[in-house]
Design an enzyme around this catalytic site. Structure first.
Site, mmCIF file in Angstrom:
data_model
loop_
_atom_site.group_PDB
_atom_site.id
_atom_site.type_symbol
_atom_site.label_atom_id
_atom_site.label_comp_id
_atom_site.label_asym_id
_atom_site.label_seq_id
_atom_site.Cartn_x
_atom_site.Cartn_y
_atom_site.Cartn_z
ATOM 1 N N HIS A 45 37.536 36.975 51.792
ATOM 2 C CA HIS A 45 38.326 37.749 52.671
ATOM 3 C C HIS A 45 38.324 37.732 54.345
ATOM 4 O O HIS A 45 38.831 38.636 54.892
ATOM 5 C CB HIS A 45 38.136 39.389 52.329
ATOM 6 C CG HIS A 45 38.910 39.865 51.080
ATOM 7 N ND1 HIS A 45 38.200 40.867 50.282
ATOM 8 C CD2 HIS A 45 39.664 39.181 50.121
ATOM 9 C CE1 HIS A 45 38.943 41.097 49.177
ATOM 10 N NE2 HIS A 45 39.782 40.061 49.250
ATOM 11 N N ARG A 60 37.174 44.401 38.818
ATOM 12 C CA ARG A 60 35.766 43.692 39.040
ATOM 13 C C ARG A 60 34.559 44.944 39.122
ATOM 14 O O ARG A 60 34.976 45.840 39.913
ATOM 15 C CB ARG A 60 35.615 42.997 40.288
ATOM 16 C CG ARG A 60 36.320 41.553 40.011
ATOM 17 C CD ARG A 60 36.118 40.797 41.446
ATOM 18 N NE ARG A 60 37.385 39.699 41.359
ATOM 19 C CZ ARG A 60 37.935 39.462 42.587
ATOM 20 N NH1 ARG A 60 37.397 39.944 43.390
ATOM 21 N NH2 ARG A 60 38.969 38.678 42.569
#
Ligand code: AMP
Length: 402
Positions: free
Chosen positions: A180, A241
């Site tokens: 990211h 996740r």
């Protein structure tokens, strides 16, 4: 200058065409299910509203061809010819320890992408296919790229090394990389710009909370630590996740409970996180509804774990930075979910974080100051724009090259 930003996945191509003079979006869309029986092409532009088409698309080359045809279509297109596209900017995923900035795509970059396939087996091959598809369809168009890992290459060894035998790092490059990066960089620059302060003077923590989620400590404009690691599985709890867990759990799942390696992989990446704990959904809108409308205890518990883990990271990064000037929320969840921001920032006065609850509950487009006037830390909501960041970096590279 017009830049086409491409995000090539294993069976999809997302694109945005951006006018760099105004930083406005001219056209955007996605080709999905490439190689499947029926592929889907969804697109819109400043000239017309959303259109969906179903067809057979065998490979990325054909997918890109379709996108380019739509851009120059005499009736619905936005360009008179492909030569109006000055450059392509790719979202690239993993460059290992190479490159801390945007790159012009050269043979060396292609070699690095190939070298790092084992680190990102799903994403790097798709990036390579995307670069090749541009070469075929637009042979004279310059190609640049920004790696998701690039911004975090400034992390010091104490932040990126795992306490494993050192040869796993030296021989196999097993270390923390972070992801990211483009989003964390974009919102940190936006925050500095908004506050009219040099980014080099600020200590920031940026929370990118979307379906994937990560948090980064930024000092003097540079990433000094981030929550995702060798893969995007480490760190915060996410949509599906698990984030940080005892590393012995996957061993236990295999040795004692009889799961296979593939099953453990699916459990940790696809069946855990918000979905796994709540048994409701990985989509925070559904979790929020369950909490507000039904007072569902499982949704409340999953939300408590999600927020507590963000809080703990903020605390540890406050220590790593030795203080904090700005806390940023971004990503689909960080930008939209006031309830979550309130829960994360609750009882954080000891480290200087105090929200203005009324301001936090408002839904306003664009950048918003969420902190109370007497908060030592400025809390901001900043909409991320990874595509624009890639386009800006591509533009800046091209100007340097000229
Ligand atoms: P992203 O990966 O940044 O596109 O974020 C996608 C996620 O943002 C979705 O899965 C939702 O969980 C969350 N999201 C989007 N809009 C909202 C909203 N209005 N309220 C709460 N969560 C949202």
């Amino acid at each position: 200058m017009k830049i086409l930003v491409l995000n090539c996945g294993s069976s999809s191509i997302k694109y945005q065409l951006i006018d760099m003079q105004t930083e406005n979006l001219i056209a955007e869309g996605i080709v999905e299910k490439i190689g499947e029986d029926i592929a889907l092409f969804t697109y819109k532009s400043t000239r017309f509203t959303k259109k969906k088409r179903e067809m057979v698309i065998d490979n990325h080359e054909q997918g890109l061809q379709l996108i380019l045809e739509a851009l120059i279509d005499p009736v619905t297109g936005v360009l008179s010819g492909l030569d109006e596209i000055d450059a392509v900017g790719h979202r690239l995923v993993h460059a290992g320890e190479h490159y801390s900035d945007a790159v012009v795509v050269t043979d060396d970059v292609i070699r690095v992408l190939q070298e790092c396939v084992s680190l990102a087996p799903l994403h790097n091959p798709a990036n390579l296919i995307g670069i090749e598809a541009v070469k075929v369809n637009m042979p004279n168009c310059p190609q640049c790229g920004v790696f998701d890992t690039a911004f975090h290459q400034t992390m010091p060894a104490m932040a990126y090394l795992y306490p494993l035998p050192l040869e796993f790092y030296t021989n196999h490059k097993i270390r923390r990389y972070g992801f990211h990066g483009t989003s964390h960089k974009y919102v940190s620059l936006k925050a500095a710009d908004y506050l009219k302060r040099p980014v080099e003077e600020l200590k920031m923590i940026t929370c990118h909370l979307g379906n994937g989620a990560s948090i980064t400590a930024i000092k003097n404009g540079k990433s000094v630590d981030t929550s995702m690691g060798f893969t995007p599985l480490e760190g915060l709890m996410m949509g599906t996740r698990c984030g940080d867990i005892d590393p012995a759990i996957p061993i236990h799942l295999q040795q004692q409970l009889g799961f296979t390696v593939d099953e453990v992989n699916t459990i940790l990446n696809k069946k855990s996180g918000m979905l796994g704990l709540s048994h409701i959904s990985n989509d925070m809108r559904e979790i929020e509804d369950e909490i507000l409308i039904k007072n569902n205890p499982k949704a409340i518990m999953a939300m408590d774990v999600y927020c507590y883990r963000i809080k703990k990271y903020i605390g540890s990064y406050f220590a790593a930075l030795n203080g904090l000037d700005v806390l940023v929320f971004t990503g689909g969840i960080g930008e939209n979910m006031s309830m979550l921001r309130e829960q994360v920032c609750r009882e954080m006065e000891a480290i200087g974080i105090k929200l203005n609850l009324e301001e936090n509950s408002k839904r306003i487009d664009g950048i918003q100051v969420l902190s109370a006037e007497d908060s030592k830390v400025i809390v901001l909501k900043i909409p991320t724009n990874e595509e624009l960041m890639i386009a800006l970096e591509t533009e800046s590279l091209l100007r340097q090259e000229k």
